[in-house]
Design an enzyme around this catalytic site. Structure first.
Site, PDB file in Angstrom:
ATOM      1  N   SER A 120       0.852  -1.193   0.000  1.00  0.00           N
ATOM      2  CA  SER A 120       0.000   0.000   0.000  1.00  0.00           C
ATOM      3  C   SER A 120       0.885   1.240   0.000  1.00  0.00           C
ATOM      4  CB  SER A 120      -0.871   0.005   1.261  1.00  0.00           C
ATOM      5  OG  SER A 120      -1.568   1.230   1.401  1.00  0.00           O
ATOM      6  N   TYR A 164      -2.899  -1.604  10.199  1.00  0.00           N
ATOM      7  CA  TYR A 164      -2.831  -1.794   8.743  1.00  0.00           C
ATOM      8  C   TYR A 164      -1.491  -1.304   8.199  1.00  0.00           C
ATOM      9  CZ  TYR A 164      -4.323  -1.186   3.824  1.00  0.00           C
ATOM     10  OH  TYR A 164      -4.423  -1.221   2.452  1.00  0.00           O
TER      11      TYR A 164
HETATM   12  P1  NAD Z   1     -11.727  -5.179  -1.042  1.00  0.00           P
HETATM   13  O1  NAD Z   1     -12.120  -5.093   0.379  1.00  0.00           O
HETATM   14  O2  NAD Z   1     -12.756  -4.947  -2.082  1.00  0.00           O
HETATM   15  O3  NAD Z   1     -11.039  -6.570  -1.376  1.00  0.00           O
HETATM   16  C1  NAD Z   1     -10.350  -7.334  -0.419  1.00  0.00           C
HETATM   17  C2  NAD Z   1     -10.634  -8.794  -0.709  1.00  0.00           C
HETATM   18  O4  NAD Z   1      -9.875  -9.589   0.220  1.00  0.00           O
HETATM   19  C3  NAD Z   1     -12.114  -9.148  -0.531  1.00  0.00           C
HETATM   20  O5  NAD Z   1     -12.575  -9.920  -1.606  1.00  0.00           O
HETATM   21  C4  NAD Z   1     -12.098  -9.936   0.769  1.00  0.00           C
HETATM   22  O6  NAD Z   1     -13.146 -10.891   0.881  1.00  0.00           O
HETATM   23  C5  NAD Z   1     -10.743 -10.596   0.706  1.00  0.00           C
HETATM   24  N1  NAD Z   1     -10.304 -11.070   2.016  1.00  0.00           N
HETATM   25  C6  NAD Z   1     -10.416 -10.442   3.213  1.00  0.00           C
HETATM   26  N2  NAD Z   1      -9.955 -11.234   4.184  1.00  0.00           N
HETATM   27  C7  NAD Z   1      -9.540 -12.387   3.594  1.00  0.00           C
HETATM   28  C8  NAD Z   1      -8.964 -13.573   4.065  1.00  0.00           C
HETATM   29  N3  NAD Z   1      -8.714 -13.784   5.383  1.00  0.00           N
HETATM   30  N4  NAD Z   1      -8.635 -14.550   3.175  1.00  0.00           N
HETATM   31  C9  NAD Z   1      -8.889 -14.370   1.861  1.00  0.00           C
HETATM   32  N5  NAD Z   1      -9.464 -13.263   1.348  1.00  0.00           N
HETATM   33  C10 NAD Z   1      -9.767 -12.283   2.220  1.00  0.00           C
HETATM   34  O7  NAD Z   1     -10.544  -4.094  -1.207  1.00  0.00           O
HETATM   35  P2  NAD Z   1      -9.396  -3.940  -2.316  1.00  0.00           P
HETATM   36  O8  NAD Z   1      -9.102  -2.505  -2.433  1.00  0.00           O
HETATM   37  O9  NAD Z   1      -9.712  -4.706  -3.547  1.00  0.00           O
HETATM   38  O10 NAD Z   1      -8.165  -4.619  -1.550  1.00  0.00           O
HETATM   39  C11 NAD Z   1      -7.217  -5.433  -2.206  1.00  0.00           C
HETATM   40  C12 NAD Z   1      -5.853  -5.195  -1.598  1.00  0.00           C
HETATM   41  O11 NAD Z   1      -5.423  -3.864  -1.908  1.00  0.00           O
HETATM   42  C13 NAD Z   1      -5.794  -5.300  -0.079  1.00  0.00           C
HETATM   43  O12 NAD Z   1      -4.588  -5.965   0.298  1.00  0.00           O
HETATM   44  C14 NAD Z   1      -5.740  -3.863   0.375  1.00  0.00           C
HETATM   45  O13 NAD Z   1      -5.129  -3.721   1.630  1.00  0.00           O
HETATM   46  C15 NAD Z   1      -4.929  -3.262  -0.735  1.00  0.00           C
HETATM   47  N6  NAD Z   1      -5.058  -1.805  -0.869  1.00  0.00           N
HETATM   48  C16 NAD Z   1      -6.258  -1.228  -1.101  1.00  0.00           C
HETATM   49  C17 NAD Z   1      -6.324   0.133  -1.252  1.00  0.00           C
HETATM   50  C18 NAD Z   1      -7.633   0.846  -1.532  1.00  0.00           C
HETATM   51  O14 NAD Z   1      -7.670   2.093  -1.444  1.00  0.00           O
HETATM   52  N7  NAD Z   1      -8.690   0.174  -1.907  1.00  0.00           N
HETATM   53  C19 NAD Z   1      -5.168   0.919  -1.157  1.00  0.00           C
HETATM   54  C20 NAD Z   1      -3.956   0.283  -0.919  1.00  0.00           C
HETATM   55  C21 NAD Z   1      -3.906  -1.080  -0.782  1.00  0.00           C
END
Ligand code: NAD
Length: 258
Positions: free
Chosen positions: A137, A150
């Site tokens: 991130s 986080y």
């Molecule tokens: P999201 O919440 O839509 O997707 C996260 C996915 O991870 C979901 O499908 C959820 O069910 C799954 N998940 C959660 N816990 C789990 C577990 N124990 N085992 C397996 N799957 C699990 O959000 P996103 O933005 O698509 O997140 C994807 C990645 O990107 C994450 O690692 C998040 O930290 C990272 N991220 C997101 C952002 C943002 O602004 N959206 C920014 C930086 C990093």
């Protein structure tokens, strides 16, 4: 010719958000994809739609990882790619964060990436080499108040990425990290999960917030992160390993005082 023809890639947390877009793009580019998540109904439906395999995988559980590898190998014969994408976010000040909440975030975000590398890297080596992309991130490279647990796990993912790159290079496995800023998924925009949310009001609020914070003036799209994950999983990045790649619309570049 697809950029991932002949490849077999497991993507964790792929039922929705960035993982979903990675699964869609990787299939379009010729990969066999294993969609892995804890959201079984959504994951099954996506896999059916795009011609992938779904497997239930809680990334914090080692036995789930072993079962997922078995499903992938039974379906496609080998695995030579992994996108450690699953993650969770909780808002809290550090002093007010219950230990159980801190540990839950570590278990999913940090232990999940560790177990993914530990379980899948030997399979990638057996397949003759391949790639691992870890989802860190913006908060893996700088501080962010009120998301301390986080932020700690995302810094840890950058560290794990560097060490894995060093240890796995001789096995022909490249390991890199994506570091997204604010991306328009349920994580940064929870209104996506609220059927009662007003789309116009949500768009206005997002535009107001990220127009102010981000030099490019908008929140990112999950499809944009998927293209970076594709680059890091394919031959276009053949001489790159051990690096965090920021995709944030310029947010981390600095601040403007005027
Ligand atoms: P999201 O919440 O839509 O997707 C996260 C996915 O991870 C979901 O499908 C959820 O069910 C799954 N998940 C959660 N816990 C789990 C577990 N124990 N085992 C397996 N799957 C699990 O959000 P996103 O933005 O698509 O997140 C994807 C990645 O990107 C994450 O690692 C998040 O930290 C990272 N991220 C997101 C952002 C943002 O602004 N959206 C920014 C930086 C990093």
């Amino acid at each position: 010719m697809g950029k991932l023809d002949g490849r077999v890639v497991l993507i964790s947390g792929a039922a929705r958000g960035q993982g979903e877009q990675e699964a869609r793009l990787f299939v379009e580019e010729g990969a066999k994809v294993v969609v892995a998540d804890v959201l079984d109904d959504q994951g099954e439906a996506l896999a059916k739609e795009i011609g992938a395999r779904y497997v239930h995988l809680d990334v914090g559980r080692e036995d789930d990882w072993q079962a997922a590898v078995t499903v992938a190998k039974d379906a496609y014969g080998h695995i030579d790619g992994l996108v450690n994408n699953a993650g969770i976010l909780r808002f809290n000040d550090l002093v007010g964060t219950p230990l159980a909440e801190f540990q839950q975030i570590v278990q999913v975000n940090q232990v999940g990436v560790f177990l993914g590398i530990k379980t899948v890297a030997p399979e990638i080596e057996a397949a003759g080499g391949g790639t691992i992309v870890n989802t860190a991130s913006y908060a893996g490279l700088t501080g962010m108040a009120y998301v301390g647990a986080y932020t700690a796990t995302k810094h840890a993912i950058v560290g794990l990425t560097r060490v894995a790159a060093l240890e796995l290079a001789a096995k022909k496995i490249r390991v890199n990290a994506v570091c997204p800023g604010a991306i328009d998924t349920a994580m940064s925009n929870p209104s996506q999960l609220d059927p009662g949310a007003d789309p116009e009001e949500t768009a206005r609020a997002l535009s107001e917030l990220y127009g102010r914070l981000v030099p490019l003036g908008r929140i990112g799209r999950p499809e944009e992160v998927a293209r970076l994950a594709l680059f890091l999983s394919g031959e276009d990045s053949s001489y790159i390993t051990g690096q965090p790649f920021v995709i944030d619309g310029g947010w981390l570049a600095g601040v403007s005082v005027i």
